[in-house]
Design a protein around this motif. Sequence first.
Motif, mmCIF file in Angstrom:
data_model
loop_
_atom_site.group_PDB
_atom_site.id
_atom_site.type_symbol
_atom_site.label_atom_id
_atom_site.label_comp_id
_atom_site.label_asym_id
_atom_site.label_seq_id
_atom_site.Cartn_x
_atom_site.Cartn_y
_atom_site.Cartn_z
ATOM 1 N N VAL A 18 33.710 -57.025 36.780
ATOM 2 C CA VAL A 18 33.093 -57.170 35.458
ATOM 3 C C VAL A 18 33.587 -56.076 34.518
ATOM 4 O O VAL A 18 33.977 -56.337 33.370
ATOM 5 C CB VAL A 18 31.549 -57.142 35.553
ATOM 6 N N ILE A 19 33.602 -54.842 34.997
ATOM 7 C CA ILE A 19 34.056 -53.719 34.169
ATOM 8 C C ILE A 19 35.517 -53.905 33.772
ATOM 9 O O ILE A 19 35.888 -53.728 32.609
ATOM 10 C CB ILE A 19 33.846 -52.382 34.897
ATOM 11 N N GLN A 20 36.354 -54.281 34.729
ATOM 12 C CA GLN A 20 37.776 -54.460 34.441
ATOM 13 C C GLN A 20 38.025 -55.630 33.496
ATOM 14 O O GLN A 20 39.046 -55.665 32.826
ATOM 15 C CB GLN A 20 38.567 -54.623 35.735
ATOM 16 N N GLY A 21 37.068 -56.562 33.417
ATOM 17 C CA GLY A 21 37.163 -57.638 32.444
ATOM 18 C C GLY A 21 36.933 -57.149 31.019
ATOM 19 O O GLY A 21 37.310 -57.799 30.055
ATOM 20 N N THR A 66 37.481 -53.540 30.185
ATOM 21 C CA THR A 66 38.374 -52.414 29.907
ATOM 22 C C THR A 66 39.174 -52.054 31.146
ATOM 23 O O THR A 66 38.713 -52.243 32.263
ATOM 24 C CB THR A 66 37.580 -51.170 29.438
ATOM 25 N N ASN A 67 40.358 -51.526 30.922
ATOM 26 C CA ASN A 67 41.137 -50.986 32.032
ATOM 27 C C ASN A 67 41.179 -49.459 31.951
ATOM 28 O O ASN A 67 41.986 -48.810 32.594
ATOM 29 C CB ASN A 67 42.556 -51.571 32.045
ATOM 30 N N ARG A 68 40.277 -48.902 31.160
ATOM 31 C CA ARG A 68 40.215 -47.452 30.925
ATOM 32 C C ARG A 68 39.106 -46.758 31.719
ATOM 33 O O ARG A 68 38.875 -45.569 31.541
ATOM 34 C CB ARG A 68 40.003 -47.161 29.438
ATOM 35 N N TYR A 69 38.418 -47.471 32.584
ATOM 36 C CA TYR A 69 37.347 -46.897 33.408
ATOM 37 C C TYR A 69 37.851 -46.863 34.843
ATOM 38 O O TYR A 69 37.773 -47.849 35.574
ATOM 39 C CB TYR A 69 36.076 -47.736 33.283
ATOM 40 N N VAL A 70 38.446 -45.740 35.222
ATOM 41 C CA VAL A 70 39.087 -45.614 36.526
ATOM 42 C C VAL A 70 38.724 -44.281 37.173
ATOM 43 O O VAL A 70 38.293 -43.342 36.494
ATOM 44 C CB VAL A 70 40.631 -45.734 36.417
ATOM 45 N N VAL A 71 38.915 -44.198 38.480
ATOM 46 C CA VAL A 71 38.639 -42.960 39.209
ATOM 47 C C VAL A 71 39.678 -41.912 38.843
ATOM 48 O O VAL A 71 40.875 -42.192 38.795
ATOM 49 C CB VAL A 71 38.654 -43.217 40.736
ATOM 50 N N ASN A 72 39.186 -40.719 38.564
ATOM 51 C CA ASN A 72 40.041 -39.589 38.274
ATOM 52 C C ASN A 72 39.280 -38.329 38.636
ATOM 53 O O ASN A 72 38.059 -38.352 38.773
ATOM 54 C CB ASN A 72 40.444 -39.581 36.796
ATOM 55 N N TYR A 73 39.988 -37.205 38.755
ATOM 56 C CA TYR A 73 39.344 -35.948 39.127
ATOM 57 C C TYR A 73 38.835 -35.222 37.891
ATOM 58 O O TYR A 73 39.544 -35.101 36.890
ATOM 59 C CB TYR A 73 40.316 -35.043 39.892
ATOM 60 N N SER A 74 37.611 -34.719 37.967
ATOM 61 C CA SER A 74 37.018 -33.929 36.889
ATOM 62 C C SER A 74 36.872 -32.488 37.356
ATOM 63 O O SER A 74 36.185 -32.219 38.343
ATOM 64 C CB SER A 74 35.633 -34.480 36.530
ATOM 65 N N LYS A 75 37.518 -31.566 36.655
ATOM 66 C CA LYS A 75 37.357 -30.146 36.990
ATOM 67 C C LYS A 75 35.929 -29.691 36.707
ATOM 68 O O LYS A 75 35.377 -28.896 37.449
ATOM 69 C CB LYS A 75 38.338 -29.293 36.187
ATOM 70 N N THR A 76 35.334 -30.204 35.633
ATOM 71 C CA THR A 76 33.965 -29.821 35.285
ATOM 72 C C THR A 76 33.000 -30.184 36.399
ATOM 73 O O THR A 76 32.136 -29.389 36.770
ATOM 74 C CB THR A 76 33.525 -30.501 33.971
ATOM 75 N N ALA A 77 33.143 -31.399 36.955
ATOM 76 C CA ALA A 77 32.243 -31.861 38.017
ATOM 77 C C ALA A 77 32.756 -31.487 39.412
ATOM 78 O O ALA A 77 32.036 -31.650 40.394
ATOM 79 C CB ALA A 77 32.076 -33.373 37.928
ATOM 80 N N SER A 78 33.977 -31.021 39.505
ATOM 81 C CA SER A 78 34.606 -30.680 40.789
ATOM 82 C C SER A 78 34.589 -31.844 41.767
ATOM 83 O O SER A 78 34.336 -31.668 42.963
ATOM 84 C CB SER A 78 33.929 -29.459 41.429
#
Length: 88
Positions: free
Chosen positions: A34-37, A39-51
């Motif tokens: 549903v999300i990918q339908g 946007t394709n901009r919501y993907v797993v990535n590393y956050s330094k702030t959240a570690s």
Amino acid sequence: MLEEHGENVERWERQDYSTMPSNITVLTDSVLEVIQGMTNRYVVNYSKTASQSYYLNHCEHCSSKQGDFYLHSEPGNAFFPMSDEELD
């Protein structure tokens, strides 16, 4: 994450108040579809702030990470009003 009987258990629980999910690390295939339908901009990535790595929004123009804290958890911003006046 909850701990029950010495095991880590993840589950959804119904609450009587609104909430904004953030720092999401796992999505079911049906939710991800549903999300990918949309946007394709919501993907797993590393956050330094959240570690940690989690699903992050990314800018549609430059692909920079849009971390959950700055979008949802910073007091006084759109999703974290600190007064009735900030609700407008």
